[in-house]
Design an enzyme around this catalytic site. Sequence first.
Site, PDB file in Angstrom:
ATOM      1  N   VAL A   1       4.445  -1.057   0.512  1.00  0.00           N
ATOM      2  CA  VAL A   1       5.882  -1.990   0.462  1.00  0.00           C
ATOM      3  C   VAL A   1       7.061  -1.535   0.719  1.00  0.00           C
ATOM      4  CG1 VAL A   1       7.252  -3.015  -1.777  1.00  0.00           C
ATOM      5  CG2 VAL A   1       4.685  -2.747  -1.865  1.00  0.00           C
TER       6      VAL A   1
ATOM      7  N   TYR B   1       7.806   0.567   3.262  1.00  0.00           N
ATOM      8  CA  TYR B   1       7.960   0.459   4.730  1.00  0.00           C
ATOM      9  C   TYR B   1       8.185  -1.044   5.201  1.00  0.00           C
ATOM     10  CZ  TYR B   1       8.114   2.050   9.666  1.00  0.00           C
ATOM     11  OH  TYR B   1       8.584   2.115  10.903  1.00  0.00           O
TER      12      TYR B   1
ATOM     13  N   GLY C   1       5.490   3.250   1.476  1.00  0.00           N
ATOM     14  CA  GLY C   1       4.154   3.205   1.810  1.00  0.00           C
ATOM     15  C   GLY C   1       3.942   1.687   1.924  1.00  0.00           C
TER      16      GLY C   1
ATOM     17  N   LYS D   1      -5.191  -5.960 -18.366  1.00  0.00           N
ATOM     18  CA  LYS D   1      -5.608  -4.992 -17.245  1.00  0.00           C
ATOM     19  C   LYS D   1      -6.792  -4.198 -17.707  1.00  0.00           C
ATOM     20  CE  LYS D   1      -2.861  -2.808 -14.118  1.00  0.00           C
ATOM     21  NZ  LYS D   1      -1.803  -3.443 -13.466  1.00  0.00           N
TER      22      LYS D   1
END
Length: 340
Positions: A178, A180, A176, A78
């Site tokens: 994902v 929706y 959002g 990351k």
Amino acid sequence: MFAIMEAARLEALHLAQDPVTGLKAIIAIHNTRLGPALGGCRYLAYPDENSAIRDAVRLAQGMSYKAALAGLAQGGGKAVIIRPPNLDNRGALFEAFGRFIETLNGRYITAVDSGTSSADMDCIAQYTSHVTSTTSAGDPSPHTAMGVFAGIRATAQARLGSDDLEGLRVAIQGLGNVGYALAEQLHAAGVELLVSDLDAGRVQLAVEQLGAHPVASEALLGTPCDILAPCGLGGILNAQTVGQLRCSAVAGAANNQLASIEIADEMEARGILYAPDYVINSGGLIYVALKHRGESLPAITAHLSQIDLRLTEIYAHAQADKRSPARVADALAEHLLYGG
Ligand code: NAD
């Protein structure tokens, strides 16, 4: 610093700064046993440098676990770019970050995360090929939703005895990118939807287009339903909220849903089946990893269809061992990452 790295079993921590562009960046490489580290780049303001480093380390570790259980030849990493108080040229900042990534010779591959966009990835791509989720690579969210939908079916099969979702009540927190897309798939499968979002417009759209029932945000977790699908922020399953749950299972897209692993034990004791978040939401990672390797869409979809099989396997282990699926998933990932 080494104590933080040791505690997380982190392989390497790279720092770079560039006075010309204002870049202050951290790349945490957690584990490359299975392949080069892949993970998003955050661009956020932090209270201090240590908080930024801790965030990168914690998130890199999570990526190793997710990639391992997704069956990818990919490690976990990351990046964090500390957002400067004043910025002259955002493009130049991300170009400098691209040059930093290039110095690692492919041991770390970056992607979009909180505060970054595909346009930022395009700037990075001018200086390194070790970047995914550029504008040409496409949005991973529909693939995440597809994986969560398949995972919900596997969860229904394990907890309710059938993967036919028709007539089930599913409560979705967060509509959002994902949430929706997931709601649309559940609606098509005949599910009764109960939805909440901090954005009233998203809720209204789901009511009009999908016949969803709106629920106040503060009431959603305690709403009686078959499956709760957290698709908003992380940390929502904690000591304050776990007692409110009135569902048979929790299966959703949000990252880091559990405040601690003990919360998963508590759900297990109450008979609530928990789909480990980093397993069920791995569709986006699978998409970016395989897209980066030049795989075709059918090959990516075939890999995505392993998510429900992996969950089913985890649920079977959990039932046999009388342990939470969260603990089983962690143990499986650690076996892949460290052997033994
Ligand atoms: P998003 O920002 O598009 O959507 C999140 C939605 O949740 C927003 O509409 C927001 O208003 C809503 N929300 C936040 N807190 C809420 C609350 N308390 N109650 C109700 N609604 C709330 O994000 P996304 O891309 O859809 O991702 C959703 C979650 O899934 C995040 O936790 C993300 O880390 C995780 N995730 C996303 C992907 C991906 O491919 N996008 C992949 C893996 C995991």
